[in-house]
Design a protein around this motif. Structure first.
Motif, short mmCIF file in Angstrom:
data_model
loop_
_atom_site.label_atom_id
_atom_site.label_comp_id
_atom_site.label_asym_id
_atom_site.label_seq_id
_atom_site.Cartn_x
_atom_site.Cartn_y
_atom_site.Cartn_z
N ARG A 1 37.82 27.86 31.98
CA ARG A 1 38.00 27.50 33.40
C ARG A 1 39.38 26.91 33.64
O ARG A 1 40.02 27.18 34.67
CB ARG A 1 36.90 26.52 33.82
N ASP A 2 39.85 26.10 32.70
CA ASP A 2 41.20 25.54 32.83
C ASP A 2 42.26 26.64 32.81
O ASP A 2 43.22 26.61 33.58
CB ASP A 2 41.47 24.55 31.69
N LEU A 3 42.06 27.63 31.92
CA LEU A 3 43.01 28.74 31.83
C LEU A 3 43.02 29.56 33.12
O LEU A 3 44.08 30.01 33.58
CB LEU A 3 42.68 29.62 30.63
N ALA A 4 41.84 29.74 33.71
CA ALA A 4 41.77 30.49 34.97
C ALA A 4 42.52 29.76 36.07
O ALA A 4 43.25 30.38 36.87
CB ALA A 4 40.31 30.70 35.37
N GLU A 5 42.38 28.44 36.12
CA GLU A 5 43.10 27.67 37.13
C GLU A 5 44.61 27.72 36.89
O GLU A 5 45.40 27.81 37.84
CB GLU A 5 42.61 26.23 37.13
N GLN A 6 45.02 27.66 35.63
CA GLN A 6 46.45 27.75 35.32
C GLN A 6 47.00 29.11 35.73
O GLN A 6 48.13 29.21 36.22
CB GLN A 6 46.67 27.51 33.83
N LEU A 7 46.20 30.15 35.55
CA LEU A 7 46.64 31.49 35.92
C LEU A 7 46.89 31.58 37.43
O LEU A 7 47.85 32.20 37.88
CB LEU A 7 45.57 32.50 35.50
N ARG A 8 46.02 30.93 38.20
CA ARG A 8 46.18 30.93 39.66
C ARG A 8 47.45 30.21 40.10
O ARG A 8 48.01 30.51 41.16
CB ARG A 8 44.96 30.28 40.32
N GLY A 9 47.88 29.24 39.30
CA GLY A 9 49.01 28.40 39.70
C GLY A 9 50.36 28.89 39.22
O GLY A 9 51.38 28.22 39.47
N LEU A 10 50.41 30.05 38.55
CA LEU A 10 51.69 30.54 38.03
C LEU A 10 52.59 31.05 39.15
O LEU A 10 52.11 31.55 40.17
CB LEU A 10 51.43 31.66 37.02
N PRO A 11 53.90 30.96 38.96
CA PRO A 11 54.83 31.55 39.94
C PRO A 11 54.77 33.07 39.86
O PRO A 11 54.19 33.63 38.93
CB PRO A 11 56.19 31.02 39.48
N PRO A 12 55.37 33.77 40.83
CA PRO A 12 55.37 35.24 40.78
C PRO A 12 55.99 35.76 39.48
O PRO A 12 57.01 35.25 39.01
CB PRO A 12 56.23 35.63 41.99
N LEU A 13 55.34 36.76 38.89
CA LEU A 13 55.78 37.34 37.63
C LEU A 13 56.22 38.79 37.86
O LEU A 13 55.86 39.41 38.85
CB LEU A 13 54.63 37.31 36.61
N PRO A 14 57.00 39.35 36.92
CA PRO A 14 57.41 40.75 37.05
C PRO A 14 56.19 41.68 37.17
O PRO A 14 55.18 41.50 36.48
CB PRO A 14 58.18 41.02 35.75
#
Length: 296
Positions: free
Chosen positions: A170-183
């Motif tokens: 669940r923590d990893l999913a939340e971190q994924l949502r918070g990432l900046p735009p990626l290539p």
């Protein structure tokens, strides 16, 4: 009951018309569920493959891939689309030299060469994608879609995942949502050694099976290899990325770790469902590596 070891008469008749001759047919399906592929040999020693997709969405994805971006890989490096039939969900494809790397015994040097070439081919594929209009929106939402699916997979995995692992995912999913735009790119969608071919004679790699191809973040195309091959052979990661032409940005490396955790949970759902111990083991090992902090 339909005999899946041979194409239906109607399907074979369609393929024969498209080829201009009636071919010799040999079953070339993988042992996995729903694989329906036949090798078609013509008298002129030319070989094609006839593939029937398991679902309409996979037929649509692979057809788009073969028309849209796969030609950029070059002849002999990926299948070329000879004809398609939406009624049968069928694709008539040129054969690619070699066999899946997963099925071959190769030297360490050949393995490195195959992964370096595989990375270079993925770079061509990614660069060929047209990210205009709704396709860009699809790619921009791809990471969010993975994160949104985490809860369903956790629920389905049930007791196969500990409470500590559930919290981590669940923590990893939340971190994924918070990432900046990626290539972003047009991705293969299932890039690993089952779909990476190697021809010993030609010393040449190629990619097959584009039924999961989609517009997504570039890093999503490396999750399977990160969870499987690269776990034991980090030098193949180096070879693949050398061929690709660049290392992951820090944000992409962070995303890869998050995606690996969510992929692991899906493996613990689909492995038992498909009675595939290798998929289950991949999920379990990936979660263990993440919990132990050794996932690179």
């Amino acid at each position: 009951m339909t005999n899946l070891s041979t194409p239906s008469p109607a399907l074979l008749a369609w393929a024969s018309r498209a080829l201009g001759a009636r071919p010799c047919v040999q079953d070339a399906s993988d042992p996995r569920e729903n694989s329906r592929v036949w090798q078609l040999d013509l008298p002129s020693d030319v070989r094609f493959l006839l593939k029937v997709s398991s679902r309409p969405v996979m037929y649509e994805r692979e057809t788009l891939a073969l028309r849209h971006a796969v030609p950029a890989l070059g002849a002999g490096r990926a299948p070329q689309l000879r004809a398609s039939n939406a009624d049968h969900l069928a694709l008539l494809l040129t054969a690619v030299p070699g066999r899946p790397l997963k099925q071959l015994t190769v030297t360490p040097a050949e393995e490195v060469r195959a992964h370096r070439q595989g990375g270079a081919l993925l770079a061509r594929l990614h660069a060929a994608g047209d990210l205009s209009g709704p396709r860009r929106a699809e790619a921009e939402q791809a990471l969010q879609a993975v994160a949104d699916g985490a809860e369903d997979h956790l629920r389905e995995a049930g007791a196969r995942i500990t409470s500590t692992e559930q919290k981590q995912v669940r923590d990893l999913a939340e971190q994924l949502r918070g990432l900046p735009p990626l290539p972003l790119a047009f991705t293969h969608g299932d890039a690993w050694e089952r779909n990476l071919l190697w021809s010993k004679d030609l010393r040449q790699a190629g990619w097959i099976d584009f039924e999961r191809a989609r517009f997504a973040a570039v890093v999503q195309d490396f999750v399977q290899m990160a969870c499987r091959t690269w776990a034991d052979k980090p030098h193949l990661r180096a070879a693949c990325l050398q061929g690709y032409g660049r290392e992951f940005m820090p944000e992409e490396q962070h995303a890869l770790r998050c995606l690996a955790g969510l992929h692991a949970v899906s493996c613990l759902v689909w492995g038992p469902r498909l009675d595939d111990p290798h998929v289950t083991a991949c999920g379990r090992r990936t979660l263990d590596r993440l919990i132990e902090g050794v996932f690179a």
